[in-house]
Design a protein around this motif. Structure first.
Motif, short mmCIF file in Angstrom:
data_model
loop_
_atom_site.label_atom_id
_atom_site.label_comp_id
_atom_site.label_asym_id
_atom_site.label_seq_id
_atom_site.Cartn_x
_atom_site.Cartn_y
_atom_site.Cartn_z
N ALA B 146 33.00 16.65 52.17
CA ALA B 146 33.01 16.03 50.84
C ALA B 146 31.77 15.17 50.63
N GLY B 147 31.03 14.93 51.70
CA GLY B 147 29.84 14.11 51.57
C GLY B 147 30.14 12.64 51.35
N CYS B 148 31.30 12.19 51.83
CA CYS B 148 31.67 10.79 51.68
C CYS B 148 31.22 10.01 52.92
N GLY B 149 30.62 8.87 52.68
CA GLY B 149 30.16 8.06 53.79
C GLY B 149 31.24 7.19 54.38
N ALA B 150 32.29 6.94 53.62
CA ALA B 150 33.35 6.05 54.09
C ALA B 150 34.64 6.45 53.41
N HIS B 151 35.73 5.80 53.80
CA HIS B 151 37.01 6.08 53.15
C HIS B 151 37.78 4.79 52.97
N ARG B 152 38.68 4.79 52.01
CA ARG B 152 39.64 3.69 51.87
C ARG B 152 41.04 4.26 51.80
N VAL B 172 41.19 21.31 48.88
CA VAL B 172 41.75 20.05 48.39
C VAL B 172 40.88 19.49 47.27
N ASP B 173 41.47 18.59 46.51
CA ASP B 173 40.71 17.78 45.57
C ASP B 173 40.59 16.38 46.16
N VAL B 174 39.37 15.89 46.21
CA VAL B 174 39.17 14.54 46.71
C VAL B 174 38.89 13.61 45.53
N PHE B 175 39.40 12.40 45.65
CA PHE B 175 39.12 11.34 44.69
C PHE B 175 38.20 10.35 45.40
N GLU B 176 37.08 10.04 44.75
CA GLU B 176 36.12 9.17 45.42
C GLU B 176 35.73 8.03 44.50
N ALA B 177 35.41 6.92 45.11
CA ALA B 177 34.77 5.82 44.40
C ALA B 177 33.28 5.94 44.67
N VAL B 178 32.49 5.81 43.62
CA VAL B 178 31.05 5.83 43.79
C VAL B 178 30.56 4.40 43.67
N GLU B 179 29.89 3.94 44.70
CA GLU B 179 29.55 2.52 44.77
C GLU B 179 28.08 2.33 45.08
N SER B 185 26.80 5.66 47.05
CA SER B 185 27.45 6.47 48.07
C SER B 185 28.93 6.62 47.71
N ALA B 186 29.51 7.71 48.18
CA ALA B 186 30.88 8.02 47.81
C ALA B 186 31.83 7.54 48.89
N THR B 187 32.93 6.93 48.46
CA THR B 187 33.98 6.48 49.37
C THR B 187 35.25 7.26 49.03
N LEU B 188 35.79 7.94 50.01
CA LEU B 188 37.01 8.73 49.80
C LEU B 188 38.19 7.81 49.56
N LEU B 189 38.89 8.03 48.45
CA LEU B 189 40.04 7.20 48.12
C LEU B 189 41.35 7.93 48.32
N ALA B 190 41.36 9.21 48.04
CA ALA B 190 42.61 9.94 48.05
C ALA B 190 42.32 11.43 48.14
N VAL B 191 43.31 12.17 48.59
CA VAL B 191 43.21 13.62 48.72
C VAL B 191 44.47 14.23 48.13
N ALA B 192 44.29 15.34 47.43
CA ALA B 192 45.44 16.06 46.89
C ALA B 192 45.20 17.54 47.11
#
Lengths: 633, 633
Positions: B146-152, B172-179, B185-192
């Motif tokens: 997903a190219g996310c550097g971090a997750h929450r 899957v669909d990933v939900f990311e916060a871009v900060e 950088s993208a932070t993974l918030l949720a997966v569906a």
């Protein structure tokens, strides 16, 4: 820190200094009539985390006392990771610990200062009270004067802030996380009223580092203000009733879910932190952070993650990276701002404990090639230097942990931990703590089989010779110990009269076979790692033995049974609690935490199950080298 | 988005386009026999968020329909913030909303793309399944691909990850916060699990923006994937029973604690989000983020922070910065990864609602000097441009909100919202929705007093003349409305027979006095701001009226009563829901969220309570300008 008569002293280890001098400098009396000349043998301290004993210690202290962790303060350097117990005037058995600041490994990073690099810190901040000219909000006022760029206060903590600031007349202690490598910035975690005026600066922040081993759990209480571990407590892992090793616990989780295992892990850590807090005048809620090392399965259990993927090909864990969760999410009642941080693993079977051990041993920063052999419930081997790291995992554990040995036990009080044949030909079994014998632990098993090989009682194929086949040179006292058990030849290590439970401690041929399996797995693992890295055995400059069993074995016995190649015997040193020391280092230093990430990323995992070279080496290593004669080893 | 017969359409507003064309382009039928020439007056739509009506609209639509929000689709540009309701074929009263993408303000940032700049996004990710050659852990595999550097991810979400990945066959669909601003950088918030193959890309992520006003609460459902608000719902604030204005709610909190107020705020937001979710086929748990504007007290109430410091000198809030807390911490049952973000305030009385209104009006980026007059329960005034911003708060609200007016009501159905004297000298009171009159709201009060001033029924000192003193030119129909109530002169706005409750709607002298207090406070505030900034009145190029009352008043009446200086009348425009539109902008765009921080930091707060110039100007503004004659204004 040394606890002495209930008084706590924090001791910073700036340079390598002889332990006896360090203790004297801090007013801790250790009897040393020879003044540290290394002749009287009186300055005995109880330690863990020290290297192998030197010649002076081996001459002045009998092997059983060395095996039990007794050492001479005049011969030891006060190095990071060392824990020391000094007998009190009362002769009490209080646990007293000294664990020096985790300093940089011998190679590299020499200018590193642990305290300046702490990931959490506590500072006194005095704020100007608000006025009509400066009506900044409470939180913004605090962040500005504390120099914090952000905060992670819970909403509950923010709700309490106005009253706290006013009651403390705007004199507070802030707890901050320092984050980022190049331009670190402070994040406000918590606020407390400042101590009374004139009092010494309040200590802390307090953290805990844990090595969550399959068999043993060790927790270190950390004063992150000084970067020191100030106390340590270790216990057997309470998950043992649900499986002795990683695979049986995974099987349990697959059948019954991971919740039962997790509940045990959380309950145990909670109790251990409670104990550490209480005996240092703290509360668990004072603990602001928990850093956990452990194998991949144990970290999954702690976080309540399904370990099923670890148990079957292609061996996929849920997560291997360094992760952080709120302590409350994990279920641990620490400070509301506390995070539980897991150290990173390289794979399903090269866990965060191995990463931490590499850190503690400094292999990743060494110029020369080192070999780390971590022998506990599992057996991991790491080969490498600053220019590369590779690792493999072997199924070495059960024999060493006593699981499949007839009279096997862990490293408990009364475990036979050393065995030798005296000059008079008398068998001498030494137990941990000098207690009546309860069984045979890994180090004792290794010593015993090495001695029986030397005596010719065990042959190159691993056969325990029946009394009738014993060679001529076997002393009578040894010969008398050879008898049959269940119709098969056996050796009586401790006669019934000397054993605690009135039953003899015996070694069976099957036990020897288990040892052969285990030592062949380790030896073949070393071969496979060397082959994969394309380096010759002779290039290895340093061997570090660690792990619940590894740190306590006699390298000579390890060579004799063929666990280690003979050429490496003299290059071998012990490092107790390497994973725990690594966890302490990572918890007290941001640079060390980053090193863990780098180690996990650099560790090339060599899969032995798919290696034909390993399979062949394993078969070759099953036997023992030919008899060398009856000379004492 | 326009809801039409239950079908949802998302409409992106790229360029300024006439609303009638936009609706036609999207197949939404609006009756327009003249083809948009502005002559037939048939293309009536119900809107909020539009500017003041132009001459064509005023000619074709009676004032009461304009006051009720009816406008001509051929005369309106589809600008950001506009909400449109089109009557369906069934003539149903379904709420239909169109709210264009919050585009950059007129000045600056022209190349900005809202969707690319969204703080949250949803993306389809397909992972290669694990193999012996690639046994990366589940989370690390997901983060890498997903190219996310971090997750929450919460621990609960991580626990569910292995089963989710396997059940969805790694689609899957990933939900990311871009900060981050410079290198986001993208932070993974949720997966569906991904939608079924071939289905349209799943919409979302979904967010909500809220303007938590003292009197009215407006919530906007946001599709952060497109950057559009797709629905809106507004209600009266349910805290009204604990106090009508900010000061009485602070008093309540001081006596009874903030919990009761907070419970109402949280319960209300929960119900509103539930309603928005349900009527758009979602669940509250699909909402991944909540961005809240509101005055400083209302944000304290929502977070459960003690507002006592706001209520007394030196007026110190608990926090004014942009803050983020887990929705679960606030008590809102949104997505487990959802954060509640509060927009930043400048001070105790220049709140996040004013900051959001400045953003929506684009004052902070304009070259010319603008004046924002936000008249709701409180009255905030902002003066500035790209080169500087200053603001003050006045106690203007109560009169405009109806609180201290004998027959005063808020902007509800049946409120008299416009008042005029016809060419025949007949008084015409227009109610919201054309309903039987229930009272007098702020816009109606202003119109009424302006008309009575013109008619000479109210004199320059604010006196309601008794019938005997009325000047000669007063028409009979007006004269007949002048009578005594409780022994004092009064004016009957709506006779008893035409009023809903059978009692006449009257204006008393005391009501006029209240209006004088309020308008003097606003006018003196404008003077004080101009004086503090050292600029002349004539330099102000643009006046934006907003707020629950401000957006609906007639600028000519505002000038007539002296609320606004005469020179600014022609430069005045209305902007409905400025705070709500600003909250939507900040919630859908990281650049706009950063602009809020900059606005809050740049806003220089002018304290009127300490200003002698304000006190003097206030007294000077209490009176009305002399009679101009009986010509229609």
């Amino acid at each position: 820190m040394v606890l002495r008569d209930g008084i706590s002293l924090s001791v910073a280890v700036e340079d390598a200094v002889v332990l006896l001098e360090l203790l004297a400098d801090h007013g801790i009396p250790v009897d040393a009539p020879c003044g540290g000349a290394g002749t009287c043998g009186k300055c005995v301290v109880q330690v863990t985390g020290a290297g192998a004993p030197d010649a002076v210690e081996r001459a002045l202290l009998p092997p059983e006392r060395l095996a039990a962790g007794e050492r001479l303060a005049c011969r030891l350097l006060a190095v990071p990771g060392l824990m020391v117990t000094v007998a009190t005037a009362r002769g009490g058995a209080d646990h007293k610990a000294e664990l020096g600041a985790p300093a940089p490994a011998a190679a590299g990073a020499a200018a590193f200062s642990p305290v300046a690099d702490a990931p959490l810190r506590r500072r006194r901040v005095e704020l100007p009270p608000p006025s009509l000219d400066d009506s900044a909000a409470d939180l913004e006022r605090l962040l500005r004067h504390a120099g914090c760029g952000a905060h992670r206060l819970s909403l509950a903590a923010l709700r309490a802030l106005p009253a706290l600031l006013r009651a403390s007349e705007y004199r507070v202690d802030v707890f901050e996380a320092v984050e980022g490598a190049d331009e670190p910035s402070a994040t406000l975690l918590a606020v407390a009223p400042a101590g009374a005026p004139g009092a010494v600066e309040s200590p802390g922040p307090w953290g805990v580092a844990v090595d969550l081993g399959t068999t043993t759990v060790a927790a270190y209480l950390l004063d992150l203000g000084t970067g020191h571990a100030v106390d340590v407590h270790a216990e057997l892992n309470r998950q043992a009733d649900l499986g002795a090793d990683v695979l049986s616990r995974i099987a349990h989780a697959r059948e019954a879910g991971v919740a039962g295992l997790q509940r045990r892990a959380v309950t145990q850590l909670e109790a251990m932190m409670q104990l550490l807090a209480e005996r240092n005048g703290l509360e668990a809620a004072d603990i602001l952070g928990l850093t956990v090392a452990g194998n991949t399965t144990m970290l999954h259990v702690l976080l309540g993650l399904d370990p099923a993927g670890i148990g079957a090909a292609p061996f996929v864990p849920v997560t291997t990276g360094a992760r952080a969760f709120w302590a409350s999410e994990v279920g641990l009642p620490l400070h509301p701002a506390a995070l539980v941080r897991t150290l990173p693993a390289a794979s399903a079977y090269i866990g965060a404990d191995t990463v931490a051990a590499v850190l503690a041993a400094g292999i990743d920063e060494g110029d020369g090639l080192s070999l780390l052999v971590d022998l506990g419930t599992n057996g991991e081997i790491v080969l490498g230097s600053a220019s590369g790291l590779s690792a493999c995992s072997t199924a070495a554990g059960p024999a060493f942990e006593g699981a499949r040995i007839r009279c096997g036990v862990g490293g408990v009080q009364g475990a036979v931990a050393a065995f030798a044949i005296s000059a008079e030909g008398v068998p001498v079994a030494t137990t941990i703590g000098g207690a009546p014998a309860v069984g045979l632990c890994g180090a004792g098993l290794l010593d015993l089989v090495a001695a029986l090989l030397e005596a010719g009682i065990v042959d190159g194929g691993g056969r325990l010779l029946p009394e009738g086949e014993l060679p001529d040179g076997v002393p009578d006292a040894m010969r008398g110990r050879c008898r049959e058990v269940d119709g098969r030849p056996a050796f009586v290590v401790v006669p019934a009269a000397e054993a605690r439970d009135g039953a003899p401690i015996v070694l069976t041929e099957r036990d020897v076979r288990e040892l052969q399996f285990a030592k062949a797995a380790v030896a073949a693992g070393i071969d496979a790692l060397l082959a994969a890295a394309g380096v010759r055995l002779e290039s290895v400059e340093r061997v570090i033995l660690t792990g619940g069993f590894g740190a306590f074995l006699d390298p000579r016995s390890a060579v004799r049974v063929g666990l280690l190649p003979a050429v490496l015997g003299p290059r071998t040193e012990a490092l107790a609690n390497a994973a725990g020391v690594g966890a302490v280092m990572a918890a007290t230093s941001r640079a060390h935490a980053r090193r863990c990430d780098a180690i996990a990323a650099r560790l090339r995992v060599v899969e032995l199950s798919a290696s034909a070279a390993f399979a062949q080496a394993y078969v070759e290593h099953l036997g023992f080298a030919p008899l060398r004669g009856l000379a004492a080893p």
